[in-house]
Design an enzyme around this catalytic site. Structure first.
Site, PDB file in Angstrom:
ATOM      1  N   ASP A 348       0.826  -1.198   0.000  1.00 33.55           N
ATOM      2  CA  ASP A 348       0.000   0.000   0.000  1.00 33.55           C
ATOM      3  C   ASP A 348       0.860   1.248   0.000  1.00 33.55           C
ATOM      4  OD1 ASP A 348      -3.012  -0.373   0.179  1.00 33.55           O
ATOM      5  OD2 ASP A 348      -2.281  -1.920   1.533  1.00 33.55           O
ATOM      6  N   THR A 349       0.319   2.287  -0.660  1.00 28.83           N
ATOM      7  CA  THR A 349       1.057   3.500  -0.943  1.00 28.83           C
ATOM      8  C   THR A 349       0.033   4.564  -1.306  1.00 28.83           C
ATOM      9  OG1 THR A 349       3.068   2.403  -1.720  1.00 28.83           O
ATOM     10  CG2 THR A 349       2.602   4.518  -2.698  1.00 28.83           C
ATOM     11  N   VAL A 350       0.413   5.854  -1.255  1.00 29.88           N
ATOM     12  CA  VAL A 350      -0.423   6.892  -1.848  1.00 29.88           C
ATOM     13  C   VAL A 350       0.386   7.643  -2.887  1.00 29.88           C
ATOM     14  CG1 VAL A 350      -1.891   7.145   0.180  1.00 29.88           C
ATOM     15  CG2 VAL A 350       0.108   8.627  -0.071  1.00 29.88           C
TER      16      VAL A 350
END
Length: 527
Positions: A348-350
């Site tokens: 997960d990352t933005v």
């Protein structure tokens, strides 16, 4: 033009400025910062801080950051590596002293000293117009007053409920469980940490009571971290020379290793040598793309590491001869049978894309790696610690072997595409190791198949993983049959591949065109 009878949405259009993020609160924050006189970089930092609160499983103060910045009126691309290093005491020998030959993703050993806050400060001081004292106010407000959990965030949260329980992260388990969509949450401990950073800058995170509290918690879990390691992290963010390669008549820019942008460039280079055709879901295109991805991910696992400690053959890997050689291995009638499987689970990352009214462009990606990182919430800080160190190899002699003061191989890769010395597309794709595949996929959708940014992000995806090809439910049955006939072993996935944001600059008409991935809860907005 899209079919207005079908589900979906149109791209966003604007004439002044635009932002695209994975949460509406962050996108609106970016717009408000620019309307208040901030530039694209200020807007990205403020949005990232908000995402650290409202999308806590994907990013946070305890994570890393990579950024590309293109100042208006210049053909220059500025790259910043904001990834952190291991503690000085962590090594294979030190692990052996604890009776370990490896460690898990939820271990304190997977926590490198976070580089994100160092990067926020360096970027703001060097190219921003506003200080952290102003840029962190929206995030502090959300942490203190509360935010609402959205559907995709809730789904990802539920996936890691056991990890949060394992590491005692009760602050993220209201009532002892992952929150449902529509739940309103607060994080006053994180608000206090953000207030300290806003007041005293990055030193408030890397020295003093906050650093001491984090170190105390990590050491209690067996970590080798010291306050000296955190103090050294204050200046860990550094400007680096970006790398590029041609694709579809454009120059695509990425951050260099230890980031994996080089893998995206290699993949684009391979695909650039094939005739694209007219159908973006042509089975032959998908087959070639999967095969190219298998080849470049093999090289990622063999070569990618911290270039300050080992030799990473960047020029060789990006050379036309080497890329052409990889392309030549691809057979149109069948899948290759001799490649090793790819690495770890999805992450997960933005990702944040911003273009301001002056034409400054920012491609910005902030991450705590896996969902909720290590699952460790350090002491009373409210900070989720990432687990980027889980990307290290514990195989002796491997280029990416875990070692003291070393950066791990990184998956987060902001990107830009230029033409004739001007930025044309600011884009990024989330999803851990999927990112190089995703970047090459969505960029080709625009440049080779003529899709707008929103349609390019909407298009169904697939990805070779662990000897199979993971396909989203949107891949039609006829295409699945064609791929299976070439020898691909297809597997449906529960959650879709990553997410993404894109802003296209139409210089001729003076228009910005934005898209935001439907696989997340965000949006693109402009004015």
């Amino acid at each position: 033009m899209r079919d207005f009878h079908a589900a979906g949405r149109s791209p966003a259009f604007a004439t002044n400025a635009m932002a695209a993020t994975s949460m509406p609160e962050a996108t609106l924050t970016a717009i408000e910062v620019m309307k208040a006189g901030g530039n694209a970089l200020d807007a990205a930092i403020a949005a990232a801080a908000v995402l650290a609160v409202v999308e806590p499983h994907s990013t946070g103060v305890g994570g890393d950051l990579f950024c590309l910045y293109a100042p208006a009126g210049s053909d220059k691309v500025i790259a910043l590596n904001g990834s952190g290093r291991t503690p000085a005491g962590l090594s294979l020998e030190a692990l052996a002293g604890q009776g370990l030959s490896a460690y898990g993703a939820a271990s304190a050993h997977a926590v490198t000293v976070p580089g994100g806050v160092s990067a926020w400060e360096k970027l703001a001081k060097t190219y921003g117009r506003k200080g952290l004292n102003e840029l962190l106010r929206p995030a502090i407000r959300f942490a203190e007053d509360g935010y609402v959990v959205t559907p995709r965030v809730a789904a990802d949260w539920a996936e890691v409920e056991a990890k949060l329980k394992q590491n005692g992260a009760d602050i993220f388990l209201p009532g002892g469980r992952a929150p449902q969509p529509g739940t309103r949450l607060r994080n006053p401990q994180l608000a206090a940490t953000l207030r300290a950073i806003a007041k005293d800058g990055a030193r408030a995170f890397y020295t003093g009571p906050i650093a001491a509290e984090i170190v105390k918690d990590l050491r209690a879990r067996g970590g080798f971290h010291t306050e000296a390691d955190f103090a050294a992290g204050l200046d860990v963010a550094e400007f680096v020379t970006p790398i590029s390669h041609a694709f579809a008549g454009h120059e695509v820019w990425e951050c260099p290793p230890n980031g994996s942008g080089i893998i995206a460039l290699m993949l684009m280079g391979i695909m650039d040598g094939f005739s694209p055709g007219t159908d973006p879901l042509d089975p032959l295109r998908l087959h070639r793309h999967v095969e190219a991805a298998r080849l470049v991910y093999r090289d990622r696992d063999a070569f990618l590491a911290d270039p300050t400690q080992v030799d990473v053959p960047v020029e060789h890997l990006l050379s036309d001869n080497y890329i052409a050689g990889l392309r030549g291995l691809i057979q149109d009638d069948r899948a290759l049978e001799t490649l090793p499987a790819a690495g770890h689970l999805h992450k997960d990352t933005v990702y944040i894309a911003v273009v301001d009214a002056d034409g400054n462009c920012c491609s910005f990606i902030n991450s705590i790696f896996q969902s909720f990182g290590s699952g460790i919430v350090a002491g009373n800080t409210g900070v989720v610690m990432h687990n980027r160190g889980f990307s290290f190899s514990t195989k002796p002699g491997h280029p990416n072997q875990v070692a003291p003061n070393k950066r791990p191989m990184h998956t987060i890769i902001p990107a830009m595409a230029f033409q004739h010395g001007k930025p044309q597309i600011v884009f990024g794709v989330m999803g851990g190791q999927y990112q190089p595949m995703g970047q090459s996929w969505v960029l080709a959708n625009v440049l080779q198949y003529g899709l707008d940014p929103q349609a390019a992000l909407d298009l169904p995806r697939l990805f070779p993983f662990a000897g199979k090809v993971e396909v989203e439910r949107g891949i039609p049955a006829s295409i699945r049959t064609a791929l299976a006939a070439k020898g691909h072993k297809l597997e449906d996935i529960a959650l879709p591949h990553g997410g993404g944001q894109m802003i296209q600059l139409d210089h001729q008409r003076g228009v910005l065109i934005g898209g935001s991935d439907p696989r997340k809860d965000g949006c693109a907005l402009g004015y």
